[in-house]
Write an enzyme that holds these catalytic residues in place. Structure first.
Site, PDB file in Angstrom:
ATOM      1  N   SER A  67       0.811  -1.214   0.000  1.00 15.25           N
ATOM      2  CA  SER A  67       0.000   0.000   0.000  1.00 15.25           C
ATOM      3  C   SER A  67       0.846   1.266   0.000  1.00 15.25           C
ATOM      4  O   SER A  67       2.005   1.279   0.440  1.00 15.25           O
ATOM      5  CB  SER A  67      -0.925   0.029   1.232  1.00 15.25           C
ATOM      6  OG  SER A  67      -1.922  -0.956   1.127  1.00 15.25           O
ATOM      7  N   GLN A  68       0.238   2.327  -0.486  1.00 12.61           N
ATOM      8  CA  GLN A  68       0.835   3.661  -0.401  1.00 12.61           C
ATOM      9  C   GLN A  68       1.127   3.970   1.065  1.00 12.61           C
ATOM     10  O   GLN A  68       0.284   3.731   1.933  1.00 12.61           O
ATOM     11  CB  GLN A  68      -0.158   4.666  -0.974  1.00 12.61           C
ATOM     12  CG  GLN A  68       0.291   6.107  -0.927  1.00 12.61           C
ATOM     13  CD  GLN A  68      -0.805   7.050  -1.407  1.00 12.61           C
ATOM     14  OE1 GLN A  68      -1.890   6.616  -1.785  1.00 12.61           O
ATOM     15  NE2 GLN A  68      -0.523   8.343  -1.385  1.00 12.61           N
TER      16      GLN A  68
END
Length: 217
Positions: A67-68
């Site tokens: 994920s970011q």
């Protein structure tokens, strides 16, 4: 065999990333410090080393993503982790989020439905830094009833609905954070369970996640 190094360059890039996440509205300094302490480039292919500290998601094995960083910080902040909280994570992926939770002080139980990812995490040298994380291969919709109840539950994939079995495994006053998919738009939700088994919902910003799927693969 891959040699893991965390150089001054990596640490400088990581500090810039953490500063940018703080500027975007993450205020929990324990979360930011935890992410500063974890070398994100260890979780990515060496070919991505030069861009590992950009604030964006990257592909990993089995069609999944890491994920970011802003998203990791956002979800972790919403959980409001207290030291020694028993936390169930649905979707181990690269194990980056699990290690952020552990670094913040949680006792982490994490489930992965992709056997190849589960096996890769067993071999991941950096996991030795967090011997308390318990890894499971299974269906996230089922949770871990044997180890319930949990203080907090985190879902790291777009859920088509709020999983009832996970609500059951949450302690009264416990919290669950998940991206809930509604006709292609994923809203970050925080669920707080009441003593009578009902729950309250809070809705936050839009995000983009890979879909949460049933079963094991």
């Amino acid at each position: 065999m891959r040699k893991f190094e965390d150089t001054y360059r990596h640490k400088g890039l990581r500090k810039k990333l953490i500063d940018s996440i703080r500027d975007k509205g993450i205020t929990n300094e324990r979360v930011l410090e935890a992410m500063m302490n974890i070398p994100r480039h260890f979780f990515l292919d060496t070919a991505l080393d030069h861009i590992a500290y950009e604030d964006r998601a990257f592909p990993i094995q089995e069609g999944q993503t890491i994920s970011q960083p802003y998203t990791v910080a956002y979800q972790t902040q919403l959980l409001e982790i207290e030291p020694y909280d028993k936390v169930l994570e649905i979707g181990t992926g690269s194990a980056y989020q699990a290690m952020v939770l552990a670094e913040v002080g949680a006792n982490v139980f994490t489930i992965e439905r992709q056997k190849k990812l589960f096996d890769l995490n067993k071999e991941f040298i950096f996991r030795k830094k967090y011997p308390g994380i318990k890894f499971f291969y299974g269906d996230g919709f089922e949770g871990l009833p044997t180890f319930a109840p949990f203080d907090k539950i985190l879902i790291t994939a777009a859920a088509p609905f709020i999983p009832p079995k996970l609500i059951e495994q949450l302690k009264p006053n416990g919290r669950m954070v998940l991206p809930l998919d509604n006709e292609g738009v994923q809203k970050m939700m925080r669920i707080t369970k009441n003593h009578d088994g009902s729950y309250e919902e809070e809705t936050f910003s839009n995000f983009s996640f890979v879909p949460m799927l049933k079963g094991r693969n």
